[in-house]
Design an enzyme around this catalytic site. Structure first.
Site, PDB file in Angstrom:
ATOM      1  N   HIS A 121      98.729  37.135  14.952  1.00  0.00           N
ATOM      2  CA  HIS A 121      97.511  38.498  15.181  1.00  0.00           C
ATOM      3  C   HIS A 121      96.401  37.210  15.031  1.00  0.00           C
ATOM      4  O   HIS A 121      96.538  37.075  14.496  1.00  0.00           O
ATOM      5  CB  HIS A 121      97.457  38.951  14.058  1.00  0.00           C
ATOM      6  CG  HIS A 121      97.805  38.539  13.196  1.00  0.00           C
ATOM      7  ND1 HIS A 121      96.976  38.422  11.710  1.00  0.00           N
ATOM      8  CD2 HIS A 121      98.808  38.863  11.526  1.00  0.00           C
ATOM      9  CE1 HIS A 121      97.258  39.009  11.016  1.00  0.00           C
ATOM     10  NE2 HIS A 121      98.840  38.787  11.090  1.00  0.00           N
ATOM     11  N   ASP A 122      95.217  38.109  15.963  1.00  0.00           N
ATOM     12  CA  ASP A 122      93.960  37.282  16.120  1.00  0.00           C
ATOM     13  C   ASP A 122      93.507  35.771  16.011  1.00  0.00           C
ATOM     14  O   ASP A 122      92.728  34.838  16.179  1.00  0.00           O
ATOM     15  CB  ASP A 122      93.590  37.690  14.710  1.00  0.00           C
ATOM     16  CG  ASP A 122      94.094  39.549  13.993  1.00  0.00           C
ATOM     17  OD1 ASP A 122      92.529  39.613  14.813  1.00  0.00           O
ATOM     18  OD2 ASP A 122      94.240  39.656  13.302  1.00  0.00           O
ATOM     19  N   GLY A 139      98.424  33.795  11.708  1.00  0.00           N
ATOM     20  CA  GLY A 139      97.081  34.435  12.662  1.00  0.00           C
ATOM     21  C   GLY A 139      96.221  33.957  11.830  1.00  0.00           C
ATOM     22  O   GLY A 139      95.930  33.429  11.167  1.00  0.00           O
TER      23      GLY A 139
END
Length: 264
Positions: A121-122, A139
């Site tokens: 994520h991200d 992440g």
């Protein structure tokens, strides 16, 4: 109409260009948008709020847009955005973002991403990168343009990789990797600069000489990071043609958190 295999399942709310091709047994969710010229192989799952640009080739058994592997995630409508002209090989997993990281996992254009790559994520990936098999990003990792990751490279969360940097096979990154630097090891250590890659990308002898001087300031002169930044910033007087390269390096180094530091 898009060319959709009879065994594929595409949600009626999904937005697919007429030139998109979807392979057998692939599942496409309701919040997915795919632009012209993109092909998706068999047995893929594309879900979440996922936007895929033009002329991408996504091979079989990929999972794109699944929820993040983050216990804090509570179902917020975060996104995965993939640009144009990317190749994504077998068994890749790209997760959507989280509210705490800006809400978006982003992949740029013309990237070559080999099998079993994970983007958590991200993450933010630039353009023209190469990720060899089994590269793994935790992440919030940021990857600049033209970065090359050797097979089985593992990157710790929040680490940044500067443009034109490169890792060897099985490297483990806990610290930021500055632009142009080649690293290897567990944990990774700086070995040289990516001179051959720069030549192939059309860097002139003057620009390459400036990169050599950056390497000397960072790794051979015994300077602190702040002293190296000042030394590198002055290189524009000797190598005016490399002003943009110097700015790229000093901007990257200045943004490096003290608690993380750079690969040494």
């Amino acid at each position: 109409m898009a060319r959709i295999h009879e065994t594929a399942r595409v949600d009626p709310a999904a937005e697919l260009d007429a030139d998109v091709e979807i392979g057998a047994y692939t599942l496409i969710g309701p919040n997915v948008r795919i632009a012209a010229g993109t092909s998706v192989g068999p047995h893929c799952v594309i879900e979440g709020h996922t936007t895929i640009g033009r002329n991408n080739r996504i091979f079989q058994f990929c999972s794109l847009g699944a929820v993040p592997q983050d216990k804090k995630y509570a179902g917020e409508p975060c996104e995965l955005i993939i640009g144009d002209g990317n190749t994504v090989r077998e068994f890749c997993t790209f997760n959507i973002g989280t509210p705490g990281g800006g809400g978006v996992t982003r992949v740029g254009d013309d990237n070559w991403i080999m099998a079993y790559v994970h983007l958590a994520h991200d993450c933010r990936v630039g353009n023209h990168t190469i990720f060899a098999n089994n590269s793994q990003l935790a992440g919030h990792v940021e990857v600049g343009d033209w970065v090359i990751l050797g097979g089985f490279t593992v990157v710790h969360q929040f680490v940044r990789l500067g443009a034109h940097s490169m890792t060897a096979m099985c490297s483990l990154l806990f610290a930021d990797l500055p632009p142009f630097v080649m690293a290897q090891g567990q944990p990774a250590r700086a070995r040289s600069m990516n001179f051959e890659g720069l030549r192939r990308r059309g860097f002139t002898p003057e620009r390459i000489a400036a990169v050599k001087a950056m390497h000397k300031a960072l790794y051979r002169d015994g300077l602190t990071l702040q002293e190296a930044i000042a030394e590198i910033g002055a290189l524009t007087q000797r190598y005016p043609e490399a002003a943009a390269d110097v700015s790229l390096m000093t901007s990257f180094l200045s943004a490096t958190p003290a608690e993380r530091g750079i690969v040494r």
